[in-house]
Design an enzyme around this catalytic site. Structure first.
Site, short mmCIF file in Angstrom:
data_model
loop_
_atom_site.label_atom_id
_atom_site.label_comp_id
_atom_site.label_asym_id
_atom_site.label_seq_id
_atom_site.Cartn_x
_atom_site.Cartn_y
_atom_site.Cartn_z
N HIS A 1 1.23 -1.46 -0.30
CA HIS A 1 0.16 -0.59 -0.18
C HIS A 1 0.80 1.15 0.19
O HIS A 1 1.73 0.83 0.24
CB HIS A 1 -0.81 0.33 1.02
N GLU B 1 -2.75 0.30 7.68
CA GLU B 1 -3.69 -0.96 8.53
C GLU B 1 -3.58 -1.76 9.33
O GLU B 1 -1.82 -1.02 9.52
CB GLU B 1 -4.12 -1.50 7.17
N HIS C 1 2.52 -7.72 1.67
CA HIS C 1 2.64 -8.43 2.76
C HIS C 1 1.29 -9.39 1.72
O HIS C 1 0.71 -8.97 0.97
CB HIS C 1 1.55 -7.83 3.77
N ARG D 1 -0.80 -4.87 -6.22
CA ARG D 1 -1.16 -5.63 -6.91
C ARG D 1 0.72 -6.28 -7.25
O ARG D 1 1.34 -5.61 -8.19
CB ARG D 1 -1.14 -6.73 -7.33
#
Length: 325
Positions: free
Chosen positions: A105, A122, A180, A201
């Protein structure tokens, strides 16, 4: 203007190839069809899933409408001064039963410039995990940008990632730039994040969706990866339990974008925040929210939005995640 009260929003379900039926099986959440669901958006004002009030006199209003009408009364004065008419957070559940794509991200700085929305910091709290559950969290020590580009372009993903095992009660803070994914087993997650749906991605294990490979965002990912970023991890065993009236509290995280406490309520706990909204994720048990004499029954799998300055008494035997700013 109608008086604010504890709000419950309609859940927004997202079908995912890696999803399952865990929302029903583990959280008691009724699912609309027999399909596999990977995400339940609990509180959101994002264009890809807008929360709509499901209780009380404001039923049918969406979160954006409420923010435009109530402003600081809905979120708190300092929060409104910082974010204005943009709600800052997105609360989800994730049900991951297959490999989640290797992803990263962006930060606020990058995302606001390129995507015109917030970056994505997050956190994941592991509600359930299979005995073989493993996640990718960061790159292996010593990985450089040049090495990463060379290996990934050759589809050589061996010895590239930092792989960790996880269990119920683990908390992972995933900062922008941290690569991640899920790798093995299954996990059920409570996710607290910035109000963003931007994910880059890197690799999707060559998985076909409707006969096609999913889009990758390799060029953007390369720009935002923190090649030496490491995850911040804690577990139930190594977090301090703080005695509070009616139960115990763990201070899970204090961060730039959100704060999280975990409560184990055994009897009654009085709660109020004059400066920020509070979001209660009910992880276990059932009971009531007593808001100035009005009773709101609550149970596992529900999410409740508490506007600032409301006097709340949590009653019952409950495990609660409390998110605030």
């Amino acid at each position: 203007m109608k008086k604010l009260y504890p709000l419950k929003f309609k859940k927004i379900f997202k079908k995912k190839v890696w999803g399952g039926r865990g929302f029903k099986e583990n959280l008691g959440i009724n699912l609309p069809t027999k399909d596999s669901y990977g995400e339940s958006w609990e509180v959101s004002s994002h264009k890809n899933g807008m929360s709509i009030v499901d209780n009380g006199s404001l039923k049918g209003k969406d979160l954006d409408e409420l923010l435009l009408e109530y402003k600081e009364k809905l979120v708190g004065g300092e929060v409104y001064d910082k974010y204005k008419d943009k709600f800052p957070l997105l609360i989800k559940y994730l049900d991951v039963n297959d490999r989640l794509s290797v992803q990263v991200h962006p930060s606020d700085e990058y995302a606001l410039g390129v995507e015109k929305e917030f970056g994505k910091s997050e956190s994941w709290y592991i509600l359930e995990a299979s005995s073989d559950a493993k996640l990718i969290m960061g790159l292996r020590k010593g990985m450089t940008k040049e090495m990463f580009i060379k290996k990934t372009k050759n589809k050589d993903f061996n010895d590239l990632f930092n792989v960790i095992s996880v269990k119920k009660g683990d908390f992972i803070n995933i900062t922008p730039g941290l690569v991640h994914a899920s790798l093995e087993g299954s996990v059920l997650i409570c996710e607290i994040q910035q109000n963003s749906d931007t994910t880059y991605r890197i690799y999707d294990f060559d998985r076909l969706i409707d006969g096609k490979l999913r889009d990758l965002h390799f060029d953007k990912a390369i720009e935002v990866i923190g090649y030496q970023n490491v995850p911040q991890i804690s577990s139930d065993e190594n977090r301090k339990n703080i005695e509070v009236s009616g139960g115990t509290k763990q201070e899970i995280i204090r961060g730039e974008y959100f704060n999280i406490d975990k409560f184990l309520i055994q009897e009654k706990f009085k709660d109020i925040d004059k400066d920020s909204f509070m979001i209660y994720s009910i992880l276990e048990g059932e009971g009531n929210l007593n808001c100035e004499g009005v009773i709101y029954p609550v149970k596992k799998g529900e999410t409740w939005y508490i506007p600032p300055e409301l006097n709340i008494c949590i009653e019952g035997k409950l495990e609660i995640f409390k998110t605030f700013i």
